[in-house]
Write a protein that holds these residues in place. Structure first.
Motif, PDB file in Angstrom:
ATOM      1  N   ASP A 192       0.820  -1.214   0.000  1.00 24.02           N
ATOM      2  CA  ASP A 192       0.000   0.000   0.000  1.00 24.02           C
ATOM      3  C   ASP A 192       0.855   1.265   0.000  1.00 24.02           C
ATOM      4  O   ASP A 192       0.626   2.199   0.770  1.00 24.02           O
ATOM      5  CB  ASP A 192      -0.978   0.000   1.182  1.00 24.02           C
ATOM      6  N   ILE A 193       1.869   1.243  -0.845  1.00 19.53           N
ATOM      7  CA  ILE A 193       2.739   2.396  -1.056  1.00 19.53           C
ATOM      8  C   ILE A 193       2.929   2.558  -2.556  1.00 19.53           C
ATOM      9  O   ILE A 193       2.574   1.666  -3.333  1.00 19.53           O
ATOM     10  CB  ILE A 193       4.121   2.229  -0.353  1.00 19.53           C
ATOM     11  N   SER A 194       3.488   3.669  -2.986  1.00 24.84           N
ATOM     12  CA  SER A 194       3.735   3.869  -4.413  1.00 24.84           C
ATOM     13  C   SER A 194       4.924   3.017  -4.866  1.00 24.84           C
ATOM     14  O   SER A 194       5.749   2.579  -4.056  1.00 24.84           O
ATOM     15  CB  SER A 194       4.018   5.340  -4.699  1.00 24.84           C
ATOM     16  N   ALA A 195       5.005   2.818  -6.165  1.00 24.67           N
ATOM     17  CA  ALA A 195       6.146   2.090  -6.730  1.00 24.67           C
ATOM     18  C   ALA A 195       7.438   2.841  -6.453  1.00 24.67           C
ATOM     19  O   ALA A 195       8.480   2.234  -6.171  1.00 24.67           O
ATOM     20  CB  ALA A 195       5.959   1.888  -8.232  1.00 24.67           C
ATOM     21  N   THR A 196       7.360   4.173  -6.497  1.00 28.02           N
ATOM     22  CA  THR A 196       8.541   4.992  -6.201  1.00 28.02           C
ATOM     23  C   THR A 196       8.991   4.788  -4.764  1.00 28.02           C
ATOM     24  O   THR A 196      10.191   4.643  -4.492  1.00 28.02           O
ATOM     25  CB  THR A 196       8.240   6.485  -6.466  1.00 28.02           C
ATOM     26  N   GLN A 197       8.041   4.746  -3.829  1.00 26.39           N
ATOM     27  CA  GLN A 197       8.399   4.514  -2.431  1.00 26.39           C
ATOM     28  C   GLN A 197       8.959   3.110  -2.249  1.00 26.39           C
ATOM     29  O   GLN A 197       9.893   2.900  -1.471  1.00 26.39           O
ATOM     30  CB  GLN A 197       7.208   4.729  -1.502  1.00 26.39           C
ATOM     31  N   ALA A 198       8.423   2.143  -2.977  1.00 25.18           N
ATOM     32  CA  ALA A 198       8.951   0.776  -2.906  1.00 25.18           C
ATOM     33  C   ALA A 198      10.411   0.753  -3.345  1.00 25.18           C
ATOM     34  O   ALA A 198      11.251   0.111  -2.705  1.00 25.18           O
ATOM     35  CB  ALA A 198       8.112  -0.163  -3.767  1.00 25.18           C
ATOM     36  N   LYS A 199      10.730   1.477  -4.416  1.00 23.11           N
ATOM     37  CA  LYS A 199      12.122   1.548  -4.884  1.00 23.11           C
ATOM     38  C   LYS A 199      13.008   2.202  -3.827  1.00 23.11           C
ATOM     39  O   LYS A 199      14.137   1.759  -3.596  1.00 23.11           O
ATOM     40  CB  LYS A 199      12.198   2.332  -6.191  1.00 23.11           C
ATOM     41  N   ARG A 200      12.501   3.262  -3.187  1.00 22.73           N
ATOM     42  CA  ARG A 200      13.275   3.922  -2.124  1.00 22.73           C
ATOM     43  C   ARG A 200      13.502   2.969  -0.945  1.00 22.73           C
ATOM     44  O   ARG A 200      14.592   2.934  -0.361  1.00 22.73           O
ATOM     45  CB  ARG A 200      12.540   5.165  -1.625  1.00 22.73           C
ATOM     46  N   ASP A 201      12.449   2.240  -0.583  1.00 25.70           N
ATOM     47  CA  ASP A 201      12.569   1.293   0.533  1.00 25.70           C
ATOM     48  C   ASP A 201      13.603   0.217   0.234  1.00 25.70           C
ATOM     49  O   ASP A 201      14.393  -0.161   1.101  1.00 25.70           O
ATOM     50  CB  ASP A 201      11.213   0.651   0.834  1.00 25.70           C
ATOM     51  N   ILE A 202      13.602  -0.290  -0.986  1.00 21.55           N
ATOM     52  CA  ILE A 202      14.573  -1.317  -1.387  1.00 21.55           C
ATOM     53  C   ILE A 202      15.988  -0.748  -1.334  1.00 21.55           C
ATOM     54  O   ILE A 202      16.908  -1.388  -0.802  1.00 21.55           O
ATOM     55  CB  ILE A 202      14.235  -1.860  -2.785  1.00 21.55           C
TER      56      ILE A 202
END
Length: 75
Positions: A40-50
Motif C-alpha cells: 500500500d505504497i507507491s512504486a517509487t516509495q517501494a524503490k526507495r525502501d529497497i
C-alpha cells in the motif's frame, strides 16, 4: 549465511516495511510496482525502501573501524 540472516532480522525489527520490500524484490523477484500494491505504497516509495534496505545492510555488514572491537597486538 547466518550473518546475513541475523542482519535481515535486525533490519526487519527496525524497519519492517523496508525489510519486506527488499525480501519481496530479492527473494521473490517481484517488481516494485507490485511491491507497492502489496504494501500500500507507491512504486517509487517501494524503490526507495529497497534502496534504503540495501544500503542499511551494506553499512551494517561492513562496520567501520570505529565499530570494530579493538584487539591487542600479538607479542
Amino acid at each position: 549465511v547466518s550473518a546475513l540472516d541475523e542482519l535481515l532480522t535486525r533490519l526487519a525489527e527496525r524497519h519492517p516495511r523496508q525489510a519486506k520490500a527488499l525480501e519481496m524484490r530479492s527473494f521473490g523477484g517481484i517488481a516494485p510496482e507490485h511491491i507497492g500494491l502489496a504494501l500500500d505504497i507507491s512504486a517509487t516509495q517501494a524503490k526507495r525502501d529497497i534502496a534504503f534496505a540495501r544500503a542499511w545492510l551494506a553499512a551494517h555488514a561492513n562496520p567501520s573501524d570505529a565499530d570494530r572491537p579493538k584487539t591487542e597486538p600479538e607479542p
